[in-house]
Write a protein that holds these residues in place. Structure first.
Motif, mmCIF file in Angstrom:
data_model
loop_
_atom_site.group_PDB
_atom_site.id
_atom_site.type_symbol
_atom_site.label_atom_id
_atom_site.label_comp_id
_atom_site.label_asym_id
_atom_site.label_seq_id
_atom_site.Cartn_x
_atom_site.Cartn_y
_atom_site.Cartn_z
ATOM 1 N N ILE A 165 134.146 43.550 20.342
ATOM 2 C CA ILE A 165 133.969 43.894 21.745
ATOM 3 C C ILE A 165 133.500 45.510 21.733
ATOM 4 O O ILE A 165 133.471 46.188 20.860
ATOM 5 C CB ILE A 165 135.213 43.867 22.471
ATOM 6 N N THR A 166 132.954 45.608 23.142
ATOM 7 C CA THR A 166 132.062 47.036 23.013
ATOM 8 C C THR A 166 132.645 47.749 24.292
ATOM 9 O O THR A 166 131.939 47.593 25.255
ATOM 10 C CB THR A 166 130.736 46.775 22.743
ATOM 11 N N PRO A 167 133.369 48.684 24.174
ATOM 12 C CA PRO A 167 133.728 49.413 25.582
ATOM 13 C C PRO A 167 132.992 50.684 25.644
ATOM 14 O O PRO A 167 132.086 50.825 24.875
ATOM 15 C CB PRO A 167 135.253 49.784 25.270
ATOM 16 N N TRP A 168 133.170 51.161 26.710
ATOM 17 C CA TRP A 168 132.478 52.484 26.882
ATOM 18 C C TRP A 168 133.508 53.544 27.325
ATOM 19 O O TRP A 168 134.734 52.967 27.716
ATOM 20 C CB TRP A 168 131.135 52.366 27.863
ATOM 21 N N ARG A 169 133.140 54.809 27.451
ATOM 22 C CA ARG A 169 134.172 55.968 28.085
ATOM 23 C C ARG A 169 133.608 56.248 29.453
ATOM 24 O O ARG A 169 132.445 56.229 29.623
ATOM 25 C CB ARG A 169 133.908 57.088 27.172
ATOM 26 N N ASN A 170 134.737 56.402 30.228
ATOM 27 C CA ASN A 170 134.248 56.781 31.733
ATOM 28 C C ASN A 170 134.283 58.153 31.841
ATOM 29 O O ASN A 170 134.260 58.984 30.767
ATOM 30 C CB ASN A 170 135.435 56.073 32.699
ATOM 31 N N SER A 171 134.305 58.789 32.858
ATOM 32 C CA SER A 171 134.006 60.272 32.901
ATOM 33 C C SER A 171 135.047 61.105 32.391
ATOM 34 O O SER A 171 135.117 62.170 31.996
ATOM 35 C CB SER A 171 133.621 60.812 34.392
ATOM 36 N N GLY A 172 136.324 60.328 32.522
ATOM 37 C CA GLY A 172 137.438 61.151 31.961
ATOM 38 C C GLY A 172 137.776 60.897 30.484
ATOM 39 O O GLY A 172 138.803 61.230 29.864
ATOM 40 N N GLY A 173 136.903 59.915 29.946
ATOM 41 C CA GLY A 173 137.095 59.865 28.537
ATOM 42 C C GLY A 173 137.891 58.757 28.129
ATOM 43 O O GLY A 173 138.198 58.499 27.035
ATOM 44 N N GLN A 174 138.261 58.031 29.126
ATOM 45 C CA GLN A 174 138.929 56.566 28.822
ATOM 46 C C GLN A 174 138.192 55.383 28.587
ATOM 47 O O GLN A 174 137.100 55.603 29.145
ATOM 48 C CB GLN A 174 139.888 56.583 30.107
ATOM 49 N N ARG A 175 138.585 54.820 27.432
ATOM 50 C CA ARG A 175 138.189 53.434 27.204
ATOM 51 C C ARG A 175 137.998 52.488 28.042
ATOM 52 O O ARG A 175 139.303 52.199 28.663
ATOM 53 C CB ARG A 175 138.780 52.926 25.897
ATOM 54 N N ARG A 176 136.856 51.856 28.445
ATOM 55 C CA ARG A 176 136.785 50.805 29.614
ATOM 56 C C ARG A 176 136.337 49.736 29.057
ATOM 57 O O ARG A 176 135.221 49.847 28.149
ATOM 58 C CB ARG A 176 136.025 51.420 30.757
ATOM 59 N N PHE A 177 136.456 48.609 29.427
ATOM 60 C CA PHE A 177 135.992 47.050 28.864
ATOM 61 C C PHE A 177 135.464 46.347 30.193
ATOM 62 O O PHE A 177 135.870 46.530 31.184
ATOM 63 C CB PHE A 177 136.990 46.395 28.271
ATOM 64 N N HIS A 178 134.596 45.379 29.756
ATOM 65 C CA HIS A 178 134.105 44.543 30.929
ATOM 66 C C HIS A 178 135.262 43.406 31.029
ATOM 67 O O HIS A 178 136.016 43.137 30.028
ATOM 68 C CB HIS A 178 132.646 43.923 30.112
ATOM 69 N N ARG A 179 135.176 42.802 32.019
ATOM 70 C CA ARG A 179 136.292 41.841 32.380
ATOM 71 C C ARG A 179 135.983 40.634 31.632
ATOM 72 O O ARG A 179 136.786 39.720 30.894
ATOM 73 C CB ARG A 179 136.097 41.361 33.959
ATOM 74 N N ALA A 180 134.606 40.431 31.120
ATOM 75 C CA ALA A 180 134.296 39.361 30.311
ATOM 76 C C ALA A 180 134.927 39.509 28.905
ATOM 77 O O ALA A 180 134.737 38.514 28.364
ATOM 78 C CB ALA A 180 132.747 39.340 30.164
ATOM 79 N N ASP A 181 135.502 40.574 28.480
ATOM 80 C CA ASP A 181 136.093 40.762 27.202
ATOM 81 C C ASP A 181 137.494 40.082 27.274
ATOM 82 O O ASP A 181 137.896 39.759 26.155
ATOM 83 C CB ASP A 181 136.481 42.439 27.052
ATOM 84 N N ILE A 182 138.116 39.605 28.216
ATOM 85 C CA ILE A 182 139.159 38.780 28.218
ATOM 86 C C ILE A 182 138.846 37.472 27.504
ATOM 87 O O ILE A 182 139.530 36.844 26.519
ATOM 88 C CB ILE A 182 139.628 38.543 29.659
ATOM 89 N N ARG A 183 137.730 36.834 28.028
ATOM 90 C CA ARG A 183 136.961 35.598 27.407
ATOM 91 C C ARG A 183 136.730 35.758 25.838
ATOM 92 O O ARG A 183 137.145 34.725 25.295
ATOM 93 C CB ARG A 183 136.048 34.897 28.185
ATOM 94 N N ARG A 184 136.120 36.806 25.501
ATOM 95 C CA ARG A 184 135.652 37.116 24.330
ATOM 96 C C ARG A 184 136.987 37.472 23.423
ATOM 97 O O ARG A 184 137.011 36.849 22.420
ATOM 98 C CB ARG A 184 134.873 38.615 24.169
ATOM 99 N N LEU A 185 137.928 38.163 23.789
ATOM 100 C CA LEU A 185 139.282 38.252 23.046
ATOM 101 C C LEU A 185 140.008 36.741 22.786
ATOM 102 O O LEU A 185 140.615 36.340 22.014
ATOM 103 C CB LEU A 185 140.001 39.069 23.606
ATOM 104 N N SER A 186 139.968 36.000 23.969
ATOM 105 C CA SER A 186 140.458 34.655 24.038
ATOM 106 C C SER A 186 139.786 33.742 22.950
ATOM 107 O O SER A 186 140.391 33.056 21.991
ATOM 108 C CB SER A 186 140.428 34.064 25.459
ATOM 109 N N PHE A 187 138.639 33.856 22.953
ATOM 110 C CA PHE A 187 137.768 33.071 22.001
ATOM 111 C C PHE A 187 138.033 33.484 20.497
ATOM 112 O O PHE A 187 138.298 32.747 19.552
ATOM 113 C CB PHE A 187 136.312 33.340 22.237
ATOM 114 N N ILE A 188 137.946 34.754 20.421
ATOM 115 C CA ILE A 188 138.654 35.314 18.955
ATOM 116 C C ILE A 188 139.951 34.858 18.491
ATOM 117 O O ILE A 188 139.913 34.633 17.508
ATOM 118 C CB ILE A 188 138.575 37.043 18.959
#
Length: 155
Positions: A32-55
Motif C-alpha cells: 500500500i502507498t500512503p502520502w503525507r498531508n500538510s501536517g505530515g500525517q500519513r494518509r491512505f486511500h479508502r481503496a486500501d481497505i480492500r487491498r488490506l483485506s485481499f492481503i
C-alpha cells in the motif's frame, strides 16, 4: 472524511482489524502507498481497505508477500478498483490457486511414498529413489513437483 483528504492509519486499523504496526509493515513492503498531508500525517486511500483485506485473505491461503505484491501490481493506485480490475487480478490468483491445489493433491496422494526429496532417510527410499536418482532432476521434492520416478528397468 473525503477521498481527497484520505483516511488515517487508525481508521484503516479499525476497519480492517489489523494492528497499526501491521499496516506500516505492509506499507514498507510496498503493498500500500500512503502520502503525507500538510501536517505530515500519513494518509491512505479508502481503496486500501480492500487491498488490506485481499492481503489478509491471500496470506491465510498461504501466499507470500512477494506473491501478493505481484497480484496487486495491476490494481490502479489512487482510486477504488472496479469490478473489471478485480476480475483481472482474480484470473491470475485463480491460476496460482489451481497450481497449489494440484500440488496439495499430489502430496495427499503420495504421503506414504517417496516424494523424491533425496533425503534417503526412509528405509524404502532405496526402492523409490535408488542412489538418489531424483537429485539428478534438480533440487527439491522432485516427484511432488511433477517428475516421474524411474524404475530399475528404465533407461
Amino acid at each position: 472524511m473525503t477521498a481527497f483528504s484520505g483516511v488515517s492509519i487508525g481508521y484503516l486499523a479499525d476497519r480492517t482489524g489489523l494492528a497499526v504496526s501491521a499496516i506500516r509493515y505492509y506499507e514498507a513492503q510496498g503493498l500500500i502507498t500512503p502520502w503525507r498531508n500538510s501536517g505530515g500525517q500519513r494518509r491512505f486511500h479508502r481503496a486500501d481497505i480492500r487491498r488490506l483485506s485481499f492481503i489478509m485473505i491471500a496470506q491465510q491461503i498461504g501466499f507470500s508477500l512477494p506473491e501478493i505484491r505481484g497480484f496487486l501490481k495491476d490494481l490502479p493506485g489512487g482510486r477504488t478498483p472496479t469490478p473489471e480490475d478485480w476480475t483481472q487480478i482474480s484470473q491470475d490468483f485463480r491460476s496460482h490457486l489451481d497450481q497449489r491445489i494440484e500440488t496439495l493433491q499430489k502430496l495427499r496422494d503420495n504421503l506414504d511414498g517417496c516424494i523424491g526429496c533425496g533425503c534417503l532417510s526412509l528405509p524404502k527410499c532405496a526402492l523409490y529413489n535408488p542412489k538418489d536418482r531424483a537429485a539428478q532432476k534438480g533440487q527439491g521434492p522432485r516427484y511432488l513437483m511433477g517428475d516421474r520416478a524411474e524404475t530399475e528397468n528404465d533407461p
